[in-house]
Design a protein around this motif. Structure first.
Motif, PDB file in Angstrom:
ATOM      1  N   VAL A 242     -10.973  -0.804  24.785  1.00 25.95           N
ATOM      2  CA  VAL A 242     -10.200  -1.867  25.416  1.00 25.95           C
ATOM      3  C   VAL A 242     -10.687  -2.073  26.842  1.00 25.95           C
ATOM      4  O   VAL A 242     -10.746  -1.125  27.630  1.00 25.95           O
ATOM      5  CB  VAL A 242      -8.693  -1.526  25.428  1.00 25.95           C
ATOM      6  N   LYS A 243     -11.010  -3.307  27.170  1.00 25.05           N
ATOM      7  CA  LYS A 243     -11.384  -3.680  28.532  1.00 25.05           C
ATOM      8  C   LYS A 243     -10.639  -4.941  28.925  1.00 25.05           C
ATOM      9  O   LYS A 243     -10.211  -5.725  28.073  1.00 25.05           O
ATOM     10  CB  LYS A 243     -12.896  -3.908  28.643  1.00 25.05           C
ATOM     11  N   GLY A 244     -10.496  -5.161  30.219  1.00 28.84           N
ATOM     12  CA  GLY A 244      -9.898  -6.395  30.688  1.00 28.84           C
ATOM     13  C   GLY A 244     -10.854  -7.563  30.488  1.00 28.84           C
ATOM     14  O   GLY A 244     -12.073  -7.410  30.598  1.00 28.84           O
ATOM     15  N   ASP A 245     -10.286  -8.728  30.187  1.00 29.58           N
ATOM     16  CA  ASP A 245     -11.084  -9.932  29.986  1.00 29.58           C
ATOM     17  C   ASP A 245     -11.340 -10.590  31.340  1.00 29.58           C
ATOM     18  O   ASP A 245     -10.405 -11.113  31.961  1.00 29.58           O
ATOM     19  CB  ASP A 245     -10.330 -10.891  29.058  1.00 29.58           C
ATOM     20  N   PRO A 246     -12.571 -10.590  31.813  1.00 29.98           N
ATOM     21  CA  PRO A 246     -12.843 -11.146  33.147  1.00 29.98           C
ATOM     22  C   PRO A 246     -12.626 -12.652  33.230  1.00 29.98           C
ATOM     23  O   PRO A 246     -12.518 -13.200  34.332  1.00 29.98           O
ATOM     24  CB  PRO A 246     -14.315 -10.789  33.387  1.00 29.98           C
ATOM     25  N   ASP A 247     -12.536 -13.327  32.076  1.00 25.52           N
ATOM     26  CA  ASP A 247     -12.372 -14.773  32.072  1.00 25.52           C
ATOM     27  C   ASP A 247     -10.926 -15.211  31.862  1.00 25.52           C
ATOM     28  O   ASP A 247     -10.659 -16.409  31.813  1.00 25.52           O
ATOM     29  CB  ASP A 247     -13.254 -15.386  30.977  1.00 25.52           C
ATOM     30  N   HIS A 248     -10.007 -14.263  31.711  1.00 27.07           N
ATOM     31  CA  HIS A 248      -8.619 -14.665  31.505  1.00 27.07           C
ATOM     32  C   HIS A 248      -7.947 -14.954  32.846  1.00 27.07           C
ATOM     33  O   HIS A 248      -8.060 -14.152  33.780  1.00 27.07           O
ATOM     34  CB  HIS A 248      -7.838 -13.585  30.761  1.00 27.07           C
ATOM     35  N   PRO A 249      -7.234 -16.069  32.969  1.00 31.42           N
ATOM     36  CA  PRO A 249      -6.690 -16.469  34.275  1.00 31.42           C
ATOM     37  C   PRO A 249      -5.536 -15.623  34.767  1.00 31.42           C
ATOM     38  O   PRO A 249      -5.131 -15.765  35.929  1.00 31.42           O
ATOM     39  CB  PRO A 249      -6.234 -17.919  34.029  1.00 31.42           C
ATOM     40  N   ALA A 250      -4.984 -14.753  33.933  1.00 26.48           N
ATOM     41  CA  ALA A 250      -3.894 -13.897  34.407  1.00 26.48           C
ATOM     42  C   ALA A 250      -4.399 -12.668  35.139  1.00 26.48           C
ATOM     43  O   ALA A 250      -3.807 -12.233  36.123  1.00 26.48           O
ATOM     44  CB  ALA A 250      -3.006 -13.472  33.234  1.00 26.48           C
ATOM     45  N   ASN A 251      -5.503 -12.074  34.657  1.00 28.71           N
ATOM     46  CA  ASN A 251      -5.914 -10.783  35.206  1.00 28.71           C
ATOM     47  C   ASN A 251      -7.362 -10.698  35.640  1.00 28.71           C
ATOM     48  O   ASN A 251      -7.740  -9.762  36.353  1.00 28.71           O
ATOM     49  CB  ASN A 251      -5.656  -9.680  34.177  1.00 28.71           C
ATOM     50  N   PHE A 252      -8.207 -11.658  35.232  1.00 26.56           N
ATOM     51  CA  PHE A 252      -9.615 -11.660  35.649  1.00 26.56           C
ATOM     52  C   PHE A 252     -10.258 -10.290  35.489  1.00 26.56           C
ATOM     53  O   PHE A 252     -10.999  -9.808  36.345  1.00 26.56           O
ATOM     54  CB  PHE A 252      -9.744 -12.147  37.097  1.00 26.56           C
ATOM     55  N   GLY A 253      -9.948  -9.632  34.387  1.00 21.75           N
ATOM     56  CA  GLY A 253     -10.591  -8.355  34.056  1.00 21.75           C
ATOM     57  C   GLY A 253      -9.810  -7.122  34.415  1.00 21.75           C
ATOM     58  O   GLY A 253     -10.123  -6.033  33.926  1.00 21.75           O
ATOM     59  N   ARG A 254      -8.792  -7.225  35.252  1.00 21.08           N
ATOM     60  CA  ARG A 254      -8.013  -6.044  35.622  1.00 21.08           C
ATOM     61  C   ARG A 254      -7.041  -5.666  34.508  1.00 21.08           C
ATOM     62  O   ARG A 254      -6.498  -6.524  33.827  1.00 21.08           O
ATOM     63  CB  ARG A 254      -7.213  -6.308  36.900  1.00 21.08           C
ATOM     64  N   LEU A 255      -6.771  -4.380  34.372  1.00 19.66           N
ATOM     65  CA  LEU A 255      -5.722  -3.884  33.494  1.00 19.66           C
ATOM     66  C   LEU A 255      -4.959  -2.785  34.213  1.00 19.66           C
ATOM     67  O   LEU A 255      -5.504  -2.085  35.070  1.00 19.66           O
ATOM     68  CB  LEU A 255      -6.303  -3.318  32.192  1.00 19.66           C
ATOM     69  N   CYS A 256      -3.693  -2.615  33.861  1.00 16.84           N
ATOM     70  CA  CYS A 256      -2.924  -1.509  34.415  1.00 16.84           C
ATOM     71  C   CYS A 256      -3.179  -0.253  33.585  1.00 16.84           C
ATOM     72  O   CYS A 256      -3.955  -0.258  32.629  1.00 16.84           O
ATOM     73  CB  CYS A 256      -1.432  -1.860  34.427  1.00 16.84           C
ATOM     74  N   SER A 257      -2.510   0.836  33.944  1.00 18.24           N
ATOM     75  CA  SER A 257      -2.725   2.096  33.225  1.00 18.24           C
ATOM     76  C   SER A 257      -2.345   1.962  31.756  1.00 18.24           C
ATOM     77  O   SER A 257      -3.015   2.507  30.880  1.00 18.24           O
ATOM     78  CB  SER A 257      -1.917   3.219  33.885  1.00 18.24           C
ATOM     79  N   LYS A 258      -1.272   1.237  31.471  1.00 20.95           N
ATOM     80  CA  LYS A 258      -0.846   1.082  30.071  1.00 20.95           C
ATOM     81  C   LYS A 258      -1.869   0.268  29.288  1.00 20.95           C
ATOM     82  O   LYS A 258      -2.241   0.626  28.165  1.00 20.95           O
ATOM     83  CB  LYS A 258       0.531   0.413  30.026  1.00 20.95           C
ATOM     84  N   GLY A 259      -2.311  -0.843  29.870  1.00 21.47           N
ATOM     85  CA  GLY A 259      -3.320  -1.652  29.191  1.00 21.47           C
ATOM     86  C   GLY A 259      -4.612  -0.893  28.985  1.00 21.47           C
ATOM     87  O   GLY A 259      -5.265  -1.006  27.929  1.00 21.47           O
ATOM     88  N   SER A 260      -5.007  -0.110  29.980  1.00 19.44           N
ATOM     89  CA  SER A 260      -6.255   0.659  29.877  1.00 19.44           C
ATOM     90  C   SER A 260      -6.199   1.692  28.765  1.00 19.44           C
ATOM     91  O   SER A 260      -7.231   2.074  28.206  1.00 19.44           O
ATOM     92  CB  SER A 260      -6.550   1.353  31.215  1.00 19.44           C
TER      93      SER A 260
END
Length: 871
Positions: free
Chosen positions: A29-47
């Motif tokens: 699981v990685k953050g999506d750098p193209d998504h307008p909500a998070n631009f690739g970032r994730l929190c500990s739960k998402g990670s």
């Protein structure tokens, strides 16, 4: 060939995009750098999402009365029971209780089935516990449940006011966007919260107001905006109710907030002179018996100044769940229709009924969550379908709710697991697809619709929720209405209905997607509604045009009301509840991740040092909380983050993880009279030291269920760990350990001093440690994080409970994203001369992902600097 799938995180309402890639061991699981909500970032739960997709606790096939069944039998039983109940007792005798974990397409089918075809409005959702007060406040002020602002406003604001929101822990990605904005152009941050949270670390001003006094503060702010000439007379021409609201505000007494008058003035001056102000508010506002009035007090200040719907300027409610917004859009609450239409409006009802070709439509609002479960208890509701939520733990007065569910004539639960407090009470269990197996859409806090895409196959006989619901609809005789074959087909119908709603001058309109092909739906990019020929995305209300019949907004005359429950000699403490950084709701997903459980492995209650001294409670003692409703036992954390007379406890632990610590057992079922949202942050309780005869700590390579009065279990990389305590010690600890772990024949290594009440038992098979129990008359002293790694190893010295001298102990996990322990950080600070949080990040990565551990890193630095100064 391995493929990567773009999807959406299943946790909070931020709605972060994720990139999912199946691997041999699970899911990357990685953050999506193209998504307008998070631009690739994730929190500990998402990670850590990849650690939560295992099948160990999954429900694989339908169950009827606890025995495996098949879909044909189970669904026919559900259809027959609901049909018979409707025929014999009418539409008020059935109910659905849904969840923000549902996808929009699931939600839509559920609401179509119960409202349009069963004819009942008894459908509510756990969003009632989350954002119902905001819905009510929006509708009273704007005429619809419209979120005016967008995430970009966080970056464009010069002042961000956080009210009842621990953004750093509950919405870490948005918090990082805020900190980045502050770094870029000096955004000022004010936090309004009775408790000092991690979010306060970056605040220019923290206002620790008395619980429930938000209306008094914002009424005072309104008077100061008036007296200092900050009102927008031109904008107010589009607003009704100003004079009444202002008069009531002048009659308010801001002293009930308990705040320092100088801090109040600083806040009012900041707000008055800062045009670009965004007010972010969340559960601390909503979860109150005056929640809707709090929302309107905030909205009043933005309406009076015309600071709404403009870049960097307006109110923004932060939703708690991934699809709470989607549920609101499809009419998931008992008093709503789909597409923001009103259930009690005859024209709206007729339009939806005609669109659905429905045989029935309720004319009045159904029962909201608290009243719904009361009606289950009285026998009014005789057939109940619960989907993806755990009300036996999360509802107020939860012990009573468990009893009502158990006593209901017929209960269906659709979920991914049968191992929840609610699922164990069901007559029929239906296995649902989980997050990474689901296909559909969700809507986040700022109205952005994102696709949820399946990346893993459904295990066993699990089926999507919309499919289960549609099949029951067909079996109840409504074949044509529920002849759906895909989420894309459901989405198109929903989008077409929104076009009809737009004809009634509603805000929600995605009719531009009504003709979306299957291919177009599969590839749908994140898009903010409205999406129509008339309008595309953007903000609302800068033009002064609203959705009341006269096109104007309404300011509400609201007055401060204290929390309904009153403290007194018997129940002297005010109890606040909330989330912790690394856990989610009742932990059916996050508890599967060892690293998420490592940060705070046990339920706790925060107590101010002054109160702790008076109660003769020390750090790590267990504390029994009692209220008129029930009781909980939790570990004491002594801290001045809470005020004297106030306590804080997290909501997450359940009968599966810590049955004595179910905090909602102590919460009264008091609700806001407008929104129906329970007051879960202002219960009254007593607090006493739990007089344990013994304390224990246990580790095991497999899950086990203790029988002591207090226990709290958490998953580890090597198996499980648990804290234990009891009022009476067993006669023989070796026998007790064998029984608890289910290891009657294991080889035992025992150290015991009966006179001192100390015992240590390690159980081996073929030289491999299977489990160990450490017991003492006070909280056991040992290296817990080291001991938790020992099951499955030879660990011949396990009973010492301490790491060998040549093996560094990382200590309790502080940074869950990169699994960095406190001792590792302290050693790096000392040996590398680290002086800043950024330096710690550069050396160890701690704090460089979601950043929610940065306040704790700063506290460690401050602690070491104080110690050095004292030497």
């Amino acid at each position: 060939m391995t493929r990567t799938v773009r999807s959406t995180c299943p946790y909070c309402g931020t709605g972060c995009g994720v990139l999912l890639t199946p691997t041999d061991t699970g899911l990357d699981v990685k953050g999506d750098p193209d998504h307008p909500a998070n631009f690739g970032r994730l929190c500990s739960k998402g990670s850590a999402l990849g650690e939560t997709v295992g099948l160990g606790s999954r429900l694989m096939s339908p169950q009827v009365d606890g025995a495996d069944s098949d879909w044909d039998s189970a669904l026919q039983l559900v259809a027959d029971k609901f049909s018979d109940t409707l025929a014999e007792h009418g539409p008020d005798s059935v109910a659905f209780y849904l969840s923000g974990q549902l996808l929009t397409e699931d939600y839509y089918v559920a609401n179509k089935l119960i409202k349009g075809f069963m004819g009942s409005a008894n459908v509510d959702t756990n969003s009632r516990l989350c954002m119902a007060s905001t819905v009510a406040g929006h509708k009273r002020a704007f005429g619809t449940d419209t979120v005016p602002q967008t995430y970009e406003d966080i970056e464009e604001a010069d002042l961000v006011v956080l009210v009842g929101s621990n953004l750093a822990w509950c919405h870490p990605v948005l918090y990082q966007r805020l900190l980045a904005a502050r770094e870029k152009h000096g955004t000022k941050i004010v936090v309004i919260d009775p408790r000092r949270t991690a979010t306060c670390d970056a605040a220019d001003l923290h206002l620790p107001l008395a619980s429930g006094s938000d209306v008094a503060l914002f009424n005072h702010l309104l008077t100061q905006l008036y007296e200092n000439g900050a009102l927008d007379a031109e904008y107010l021409a589009n607003v009704n109710g100003f004079d009444e609201a202002l008069h009531t505000a002048f009659c308010s007494d801001v002293s009930v907030t308990g705040l320092d008058p100088r801090d109040i003035k600083t806040f009012c001056d900041l707000f008055t002179r800062t045009e670009k102000t965004v007010t972010l508010f969340s559960q601390g506002v909503n979860q109150s018996s005056s929640g809707a009035d709090k929302v309107n007090a905030i909205l009043n200040c933005h309406l009076a100044t015309g600071r709404i719907g403009k870049p960097g300027c307006g109110p923004l409610s932060i939703t708690g769940q991934p699809n709470a917004m989607g549920g609101r859009e499809v009419g998931g609450l008992a008093n709503m229709l789909a597409c923001h239409l009103d259930l009690e409006n005859a024209e709206h009802r007729a339009a939806v009924r005609g669109f659905w070709n429905a045989p029935a439509m309720p004319e009045a609002a159904g029962l909201k969550a608290v009243d719904m479960f009361r009606a289950v208890g009285t026998g009014q509701i005789k057939a109940l379908w619960i989907i993806h939520t755990n009300p036996a733990v999360s509802m107020p007065d939860a012990e009573a709710v468990r009893a009502t569910i158990k006593g209901c004539d017929f209960v269906v639960v659709s979920d991914v697991t049968g191992a929840t407090d609610t699922a164990r009470l069901a007559d029929v269990l239906l296995p649902a697809t989980a997050w990474a197996e689901k296909d559909g859409s969700v809507t986040n806090t700022d109205r952005t619709i994102s696709r949820q895409r399946a990346v893993l196959p459904a295990p066993g006989h699990a089926r999507p929720d919309w499919d289960q619901l549609a099949e029951v609809g067909r079996r109840m005789g409504w074949k044509d209405a529920f002849d759906f074959i895909s989420p894309a087909e459901i989405f198109r119908e929903y989008a077409a209905l929104s076009g009809i709603a737009a004809g009634f001058d509603r805000d929600f309109d995605i009719s531009g997607l009504a003709e979306l092909s299957d291919e177009g739906y599969a590839g749908l990019e994140p898009a903010r509604w409205p999406i129509s020929a008339r309008r595309q995305g953007g903000r609302f209300f800068a033009d002064g045009q609203f959705f009341h019949a006269d096109g104007k907004a309404k300011m509400l005359a609201v007055s401060y009301r204290a929390p309904e429950a009153k403290t007194g000699p018997r129940y002297p403490f005010r109890l606040n509840t909330g989330r912790v950084r690394d856990q989610w709701h009742t932990m059916t997903r996050t508890a599967l991740s060892p690293r998420l459980s490592a940060h705070l492995a046990e339920p706790f209650v925060e107590i101010h040092p002054t109160d702790a001294r008076q109660l003769e409670i020390k750090s790590n003692d267990l504390v029994r909380l009692r209220s008129p409703q029930g009781q909980s036992i939790l570990r004491a954390r002594i801290t001045d983050a809470v005020q004297t007379g106030s306590l804080f406890a997290p909501i997450h632990w359940t009968g599966e993880t810590a049955p004595a610590a179910r905090i909602c057992d102590t919460i009264a079922s008091v609700v806001d009279p407008v929104s129906g949202q329970p007051e879960t942050k202002a219960a009254v309780v007593s607090a006493t030291k739990y007089q344990a005869a013994w304390y224990g700590f246990a580790v095991s390579s497999s899950e086990f269920k203790p029988t002591s009065e207090y226990w709290a279990q958490a998953r580890t990389t090597a198996g499980f760990r648990a804290e234990l305590a009891g009022a009476e010690a067993p006669e023989d600890w070796t026998t007790a350990a064998r029984d608890m772990f289910g290891l009657p024949d294991a080889e035992a290594q025992v150290l015991q001093d009966k006179a001192r009440g100390v015992a240590r038992i390690a159980l081996y098979q073929d030289g491999i440690l299977l489990a160990a129990l450490f017991v003492a008359p006070q909280p056991v002293g040992l290296m817990r994080d080291y001991a938790a790694t020992l099951p499955g190893t030879s660990a011949s010295d396990a009973l010492t409970g301490r790491a060998p001298a040549d093996m560094p102990d990382p200590g309790p996990t502080l940074c869950s994203c990169f699994n960095v322990g406190v001792n590792t950080i302290l050693t790096a600070i000392e040996t590398q001369g680290l002086l800043t949080v950024d330096a710690i990040g550069a050396a160890l990565q701690a704090g460089t992902n979601c950043g929610s551990c940065k306040p704790e890193l700063a506290a460690l630095l401050a602690q070491t600097q104080r110690l050095e100064a004292a030497e």
